[in-house]
Enzyme design. Structure first.
Site, mmCIF file in Angstrom:
data_model
loop_
_atom_site.group_PDB
_atom_site.id
_atom_site.type_symbol
_atom_site.label_atom_id
_atom_site.label_comp_id
_atom_site.label_asym_id
_atom_site.label_seq_id
_atom_site.Cartn_x
_atom_site.Cartn_y
_atom_site.Cartn_z
ATOM 1 N N ARG A 1 0.733 -1.046 -0.092
ATOM 2 C CA ARG A 1 -0.006 0.053 0.082
ATOM 3 C C ARG A 1 0.968 1.200 0.055
ATOM 4 O O ARG A 1 0.404 2.421 -0.065
ATOM 5 C CB ARG A 1 -0.972 -0.039 1.159
ATOM 6 C CG ARG A 1 -2.411 -0.741 1.022
ATOM 7 C CD ARG A 1 -3.189 -0.744 2.129
ATOM 8 N NE ARG A 1 -2.654 -1.672 2.952
ATOM 9 C CZ ARG A 1 -3.249 -1.885 4.453
ATOM 10 N NH1 ARG A 1 -4.045 -0.855 4.839
ATOM 11 N NH2 ARG A 1 -2.687 -2.599 5.320
ATOM 12 N N LYS B 1 8.935 -0.613 2.302
ATOM 13 C CA LYS B 1 8.372 0.033 3.397
ATOM 14 C C LYS B 1 9.175 0.484 4.486
ATOM 15 O O LYS B 1 9.075 1.579 4.717
ATOM 16 C CB LYS B 1 6.889 -0.359 3.926
ATOM 17 C CG LYS B 1 6.501 -0.008 5.024
ATOM 18 C CD LYS B 1 4.867 -0.391 5.414
ATOM 19 C CE LYS B 1 4.913 -1.618 5.870
ATOM 20 N NZ LYS B 1 3.634 -2.146 6.400
ATOM 21 N N ARG C 1 20.985 22.252 11.213
ATOM 22 C CA ARG C 1 21.329 20.923 10.737
ATOM 23 C C ARG C 1 22.138 19.890 11.832
ATOM 24 O O ARG C 1 22.700 20.678 12.570
ATOM 25 C CB ARG C 1 21.716 20.959 9.476
ATOM 26 C CG ARG C 1 20.860 21.654 8.323
ATOM 27 C CD ARG C 1 21.481 21.956 7.157
ATOM 28 N NE ARG C 1 22.231 20.694 6.579
ATOM 29 C CZ ARG C 1 23.025 21.066 5.553
ATOM 30 N NH1 ARG C 1 23.310 22.235 4.937
ATOM 31 N NH2 ARG C 1 23.910 19.870 5.000
#
Ligand code: UD1
Ligand code: CA
Length: 424
Positions: free
Chosen positions: A22, A29, A306
């Site tokens: 999905r 994923k 950062r």
């Protein structure tokens, strides 16, 4: 993991063989990022933070991508066919065999569980001498989850999957998160008995709960306080939701610790950031992992801090300022439109608007060192490597390519010339 002063053995098995269809992605994923960290990496780090002696990732689909992210920080087991969660754990058998202690089961796609929740689960499992301790939750809408079956005394008897549940069981609101702490030896022997005779034809890890109960082994559960902790990522909308939940949780922690946040909705503070009391974070600010900021600072709006920054007390990092790998001394002001990279700047300095370090020459990153009480004029370029001493003044618009000793004025710009001009 240390429990009551004793070092107890804990292994973690992370299920990371799933497909993640999905996500509609070419990538696994598990290597999608929550903030700047891959899901599976976040879960692995969590396992290490709770003091796991060993971490095993069960990989399968696109496993080379997962392995590229985790490297040799974990051991690997392979699940070539997804035959169920019980089957996945069985693939880690060779690591579990012969060990005495606990194994925690985590999902690679359930990334924002709190460290304290896992510590609590493991500690309870050891202290209560439970062979299985489940992490459960109460859901108003439990559809899709495994339901926790308890007897009249409240003792856990079994887990029934949605697809196998009868209408009474479907009414149960206590669900299985899929996170557990098991006794290693009893888990291994119970896994021998699980069969895929269920609605999905899978080897369910959840079946071991009933098997243990039938053997008379004690099991228990911890109900998670914050249901968002056990949310998983199945698609990109859930990834966005979890990122937001994590972000708000981190923001809330900083506020509890004495940091003022003007608009939490617009602040992105990553993991492992330390901020001192009475520091104010203005909107649209991003602060990356590992940053340390002192007390009483003003940060933002639109600041981007950062990696690798250590900022002192009473510092101002203002509007549209980007810092990367910068150490800033106390009371220094970096107020607007400034980029500093690979820089050490001392105390009581002022950096003018538009000043930048030219830290990258196309091949290497070079360092800029600035002493105390330096005044850097507006629109200055500091071409690194370059060192400026204490009490220097750099004239506005200068491009500084040579070191400037203490108590010197550095000026490097064309002299102005005015010529006659007639606007017709
Ligand atoms: C599982 C639990 C259910 C629980 C739910 C919580 C079982 C049988 N059921 O259900 O009780 O409420 O999790 O989310 O365990 N995976 C593998 N290999 C496999 C199967 C799964 O690695 O063969 C991984 C998946 O990629 C995923 C996790 O294990 O990360 C859970 O699998 P999933 O199919 O989502 O479990 P559910 O059926 O939802
Ligand atoms: Ca499933």
């Amino acid at each position: 993991m240390i429990i009551d002063g004793e070092d107890k053995y804990v292994m973690t098995v992370i299920m990371a063989a799933g497909k993640g269809t999905r996500m509609k992605s070419e990538k696994s994923k598990l290597v999608h990022k929550i903030y700047d960290k891959e899901l599976v990496k976040r879960v692995t780090e969590l396992a290490k933070q709770v003091g796991s002696d060993e971490v095993v990732a069960v990989v399968g689909h696109l496993r080379e991508q997962v392995e590229a992210v985790l490297g040799d920080t974990v051991k690997y087991a392979y699940q070539d066919e997804l035959l169920g969660t019980g089957h996945a754990v069985m693939q880690a058998k060779k690591y579990l065999q012969g060990k005495k202690g606990k194994v925690v089961i985590l999902y690679g796609d359930v990334p924002i569980i709190r460290k304290e929740t896992l510590e609590n689960l493991i500690t309870k499992s050891y202290k209560n001498k439970e062979y299985a301790t489940l992490l459960t939750a109460i859901y108003e809408n439990p559809t899709g989850y495994g339901r926790i079956i308890r007897d009249e005394g409240g003792n856990i008897k079994a887990i029934v999957e949605e697809k196998d549940a009868n209408m009474y069981e479907k009414e149960i609101k206590e669900i299985n998160s899929g996170i557990y702490c098991f006794d290693i030896e009893e888990l291994l022997s119970s896994l021998e008995y699980i069969k895929p005779n269920n609605a999905q034809g899978e080897y369910y890890l959840t079946d071991v709960i009933k098997i243990m109960n039938d053997k008379g082994l004690k099991t228990g559960a911890v109900i998670v306080e914050d249901n968002t902790e056990i949310l998983g990522v199945n698609d990109r909308a859930q990834l966005e939701l979890l990122t937001r939940v994590l972000r708000m949780r981190i923001n809330a922690e900083h506020m509890r610790n004495g940091v003022t946040v003007e608009d939490a909705n617009s602040i992105y503070i990553h993991d492992n950031v330390i901020i001192g009391v009475d520091t104010v974070i203005h909107p649209n600010t991003t602060i990356k992992s590992g940053t340390i900021i002192g007390s009483n600072c003003e940060i933002g709006p639109n600041a981007y801090i950062r990696e690798g920054c250590i900022i002192g007390d009473n510092v101002k990092v203002g509007n549209c300022v980007e810092l990367k790998n910068v150490k800033v001394g106390n009371r220094t002001k970096i107020p607007h439109f400034i980029y500093l990279g690979d820089t050490e700047i001392g105390e009581d300095c002022n950096v003018g608007c538009g000043a930048i370090t030219c830290n990258y020459d196309g091949k290497n990153k070079n360092k800029t060192v600035i002493g105390d009480r330096a005044f850097i004029g507006s629109n200055v370029n500091l071409v690194a490597p370059v060192t400026l001493g204490d009490d220097v003044l750099i004239a506005a618009g200068s491009t500084i390519t040579k070191d400037v000793p203490s108590n010197n004025l550095g000026i490097a710009r064309e002299k102005q010339e005015n010529r006659p001009y007639n606007k017709k």
